[in-house]
Scaffold this motif. Structure first.
Motif, short mmCIF file in Angstrom:
data_model
loop_
_atom_site.label_atom_id
_atom_site.label_comp_id
_atom_site.label_asym_id
_atom_site.label_seq_id
_atom_site.Cartn_x
_atom_site.Cartn_y
_atom_site.Cartn_z
N UNK A 53 26.89 -48.71 50.26
CA UNK A 53 26.69 -49.69 48.85
C UNK A 53 25.65 -50.12 48.37
N UNK A 54 26.10 -49.91 46.50
CA UNK A 54 24.72 -50.55 46.51
C UNK A 54 25.35 -51.58 45.18
N UNK A 55 25.22 -52.25 44.76
CA UNK A 55 26.06 -53.28 43.94
C UNK A 55 24.68 -53.63 43.15
N UNK A 120 34.44 -60.14 47.43
CA UNK A 120 35.23 -59.29 46.37
C UNK A 120 35.10 -57.74 45.85
N UNK A 121 33.94 -57.20 47.35
CA UNK A 121 34.28 -55.70 47.03
C UNK A 121 34.79 -55.15 48.48
N UNK A 122 35.62 -54.53 48.48
CA UNK A 122 36.76 -53.97 50.08
C UNK A 122 36.14 -54.15 51.00
N UNK A 123 34.70 -53.29 50.73
CA UNK A 123 33.88 -53.14 51.51
C UNK A 123 32.91 -54.47 52.51
N UNK A 124 33.43 -55.25 52.18
CA UNK A 124 33.18 -56.61 52.36
C UNK A 124 33.85 -57.65 52.43
N UNK A 155 23.96 -56.90 66.92
CA UNK A 155 24.18 -56.96 65.40
C UNK A 155 26.47 -55.80 65.59
N UNK A 156 26.60 -56.15 64.12
CA UNK A 156 28.05 -55.04 64.05
C UNK A 156 27.56 -54.40 63.28
N UNK A 157 28.66 -53.36 62.75
CA UNK A 157 28.63 -52.41 61.60
C UNK A 157 27.81 -52.37 60.57
N UNK A 158 28.19 -53.33 60.02
CA UNK A 158 27.79 -53.77 58.24
C UNK A 158 26.08 -54.16 58.48
N UNK A 159 24.98 -53.56 57.57
CA UNK A 159 23.51 -54.63 57.44
C UNK A 159 24.03 -54.70 56.16
N UNK A 160 24.30 -55.83 55.81
CA UNK A 160 24.00 -56.42 54.11
C UNK A 160 22.43 -57.16 53.28
N UNK A 228 26.73 -49.08 56.17
CA UNK A 228 27.87 -49.27 57.78
C UNK A 228 27.94 -47.57 58.07
N UNK A 229 28.54 -47.20 59.01
CA UNK A 229 28.64 -45.83 59.21
C UNK A 229 27.60 -45.11 59.05
#
Length: 285
Positions: A53-55, A120-124, A155-160, A228-229
């Protein structure tokens, strides 16, 4: 504090999926595909690249300036590979799998709005960071980081990560001996929307070893990226020296693994650490 634009508002931007990198493939965020670079042997080929996911323009120029100014008021510690760092998180011994609060008193105050805006983003929307690491890259120091996986025990799945001060490239690679299926694309060149990189399923796919493929994810200045994933667990990520052109600060947030969340063996410890983290009163530990 600088005024923020409404969370989740669309930001039009060109797709950075061609002509920028001389490697194999470049990630196209509008299509969710890794697209073969036009001067490589994979021109005209692509494959789905999930878990990214890139914003763009996640923070404004004024916010970026304020965040970096606040960071520079605290000490930076020397780290590996020519980087400097500031850590906000629990004290960890990864070899012994030991974890305690130590001097951790929370994430920094300036991150509260960043974390709020992520949701605000569904993935986060259910992302609760328990650790923040600020990394300072400079070309004069040869700053870089080799291909690696972040730890899976803690550490869990999502790295931000929030990318500040200059653009860079996140380089993805996979050591698997398995074969990856490539698909012909209906169009090539710079794309403005996902329709420009549709896959042509009528054409026979091509099989290549995963280990022969690299994927460049272009990170513009002030952009946010989440892995993620498969992008977290199957593909290693790296930042190479050639992609550090100016000072760059990376603000990385990590969540806890299942062992430390609801129903996990160390749920109570995880809950306590998260409560500390989300006070947003921290200083680097």
């Amino acid at each position: 504090s600088p005024q923020l634009s409404p969370a989740g508002s669309p930001q039009p931007h060109p797709c950075h999926c061609q002509g920028l990198e001389k490697g194999n493939f470049t990630y196209c965020p509008t299509a969710g595909l890794a697209v073969g670079n036009e001067h490589s042997e994979f021109a005209g080929w692509a494959f789905p690249f999930p878990g990214v996911f890139v914003r763009e323009e996640f923070v404004s120029q004024a916010e970026e300036s304020e965040i970096v100014q606040l960071m520079d008021q605290d000490d930076w510690k020397l780290s590996q590979s020519g980087r400097r760092k500031q850590d906000y998180g629990p004290k960890v011994n990864f070899k012994k799998k030991k974890l305690k609060a130590g001097g951790f008193i929370g994430l920094p105050s300036f991150s509260q709005e960043i974390v709020r805006r992520m949701k605000a983003h569904s993935v986060l929307e259910d992302f609760f960071p328990v650790e923040q690491c600020n990394l300072d890259y400079l070309p004069e120091r040869g700053s870089a980081i080799d291909p690696h996986f972040d730890d899976w025990w803690l550490w869990g799945e999502r790295l931000v990560s929030l990318n500040l001060l200059s653009k860079t490239v996140l380089s993805m690679s996979c050591d698997s001996e398995d074969s990856l299926q490539l698909f012909a694309t209906l169009s090539q060149g710079i794309c403005e929307n996902s329709d420009r990189h549709n896959i042509d399923y009528s054409f026979p796919p091509r099989l290549v070893p995963y280990k022969d493929i690299t994927v460049a994810i272009h990170l513009p200045r002030r952009s946010l990226v989440a892995l993620y994933g498969d992008a977290r667990y199957k593909w290693k990520h790296a930042i190479y020296r050639k992609h550090i052109e100016h000072r760059r600060i990376c603000v990385t947030f990590r969540e806890l693994s299942a062992e430390f969340t609801l129903g996990g063996k160390q749920e109570e410890l995880g809950k306590a650490l998260l409560e500390i983290a989300l006070t947003f009163q921290g200083k680097p530990v």
